[in-house]
Design an enzyme around this catalytic site. Sequence first.
Site, short mmCIF file in Angstrom:
data_model
loop_
_atom_site.label_atom_id
_atom_site.label_comp_id
_atom_site.label_asym_id
_atom_site.label_seq_id
_atom_site.Cartn_x
_atom_site.Cartn_y
_atom_site.Cartn_z
N LEU B 16 187.00 -23.86 -19.61
CA LEU B 16 187.66 -24.43 -18.43
C LEU B 16 187.97 -25.90 -18.65
O LEU B 16 187.45 -26.53 -19.56
CB LEU B 16 186.74 -24.28 -17.22
CG LEU B 16 186.48 -22.84 -16.73
CD1 LEU B 16 185.49 -22.86 -15.58
CD2 LEU B 16 187.79 -22.18 -16.30
N CYS B 17 188.81 -26.43 -17.76
CA CYS B 17 189.12 -27.85 -17.72
C CYS B 17 187.81 -28.63 -17.66
O CYS B 17 186.95 -28.26 -16.88
CB CYS B 17 189.96 -28.16 -16.48
SG CYS B 17 189.98 -29.90 -16.03
N PRO B 18 187.62 -29.67 -18.42
CA PRO B 18 188.60 -30.37 -19.24
C PRO B 18 188.55 -29.97 -20.72
O PRO B 18 189.14 -30.65 -21.54
CB PRO B 18 188.17 -31.82 -19.10
CG PRO B 18 186.68 -31.73 -19.12
CD PRO B 18 186.34 -30.42 -18.42
N MET B 19 187.82 -28.91 -21.05
CA MET B 19 187.56 -28.65 -22.47
C MET B 19 188.82 -28.41 -23.32
O MET B 19 188.88 -28.90 -24.45
CB MET B 19 186.55 -27.52 -22.63
CG MET B 19 185.18 -27.86 -22.06
SD MET B 19 184.68 -29.56 -22.39
CE MET B 19 184.53 -29.50 -24.16
N ASP B 43 192.66 -21.11 -19.54
CA ASP B 43 192.49 -21.88 -18.30
C ASP B 43 193.86 -22.12 -17.66
O ASP B 43 194.71 -22.78 -18.26
CB ASP B 43 191.81 -23.21 -18.64
CG ASP B 43 191.62 -24.08 -17.41
OD1 ASP B 43 191.75 -23.55 -16.29
OD2 ASP B 43 191.35 -25.28 -17.58
#
Lengths: 180, 79
Positions: B16-19, B43
């Site tokens: 998921l964000c921010p990955m 995502d």
Amino acid sequence: MVQVKDSQLLDAETFARLHAQAHQETEVKRIALVASKGTLDMAYPPLILATTAAAMGQEAAIFFTFYGLDILNKKRLARLKVPPLANPAMPVPVPNIVGAIPGMTAMATWMMGRMMRKQKMPTVPQFLDLAKQLRVRLIACTTTMGIMGISKEDLVDGVELQGAAAFLEYASQAQVTLFV
Amino acid sequence: MAEVSIDQVVDTKGELCPMPVVRARLAMDKLRPGQVLQVVATDPASCDDFPAWCRAQKHTLVESRQAQGVYTYLIRKGG
């Protein structure tokens, strides 16, 4: 900064210079965050925002103050907890009277840990490593260290120590400042 | 469309964000200007995040595709 009166017309050269100056001043964006809470759920937002900002080429700093300093505390950062008391946002709503029972904090923490792992979210120690890799400045509040009897050796490597005035000077040049 | 040669692939499926953006940045740091990074993500926030990241970092979003919930971005390093 050059002061320009409202009525004064700008020649092309002055306009170009002011424009370039303004552009330069805003080119590198800066974000200054305060992390003031020492719970697992409140450790993530500043770490996420700061690493994202750094990944976007912005300067980012987090000022860890009061219980937020636990996020940098070697002995505590891997054991941050989720409080089930007065927390109506739990995935399974827990009445406060149940949340107060011993073991409920561990349970709430375990649940969040499981949700995070399922979504492949990095842990807090992993996020700190990412932040350092992306050169996010991690600043420990010296007053908090004094109050809580914490020395530099208690904190993870690569942390800066600063007082409020130095951080505010940094934050006053930031486009984004958030208190978490 | 002409074939774009890909220099590096980052797979962020399931993250998921921010990955996705963070991993893209770490991978991009190892590339030279003009080289192309392919990012694969699931995502949905990546649809807005990658154009924003490219604008901020002066990279070029060469292509973005979506098929069965998998987003693929081709990003040319700026600089």
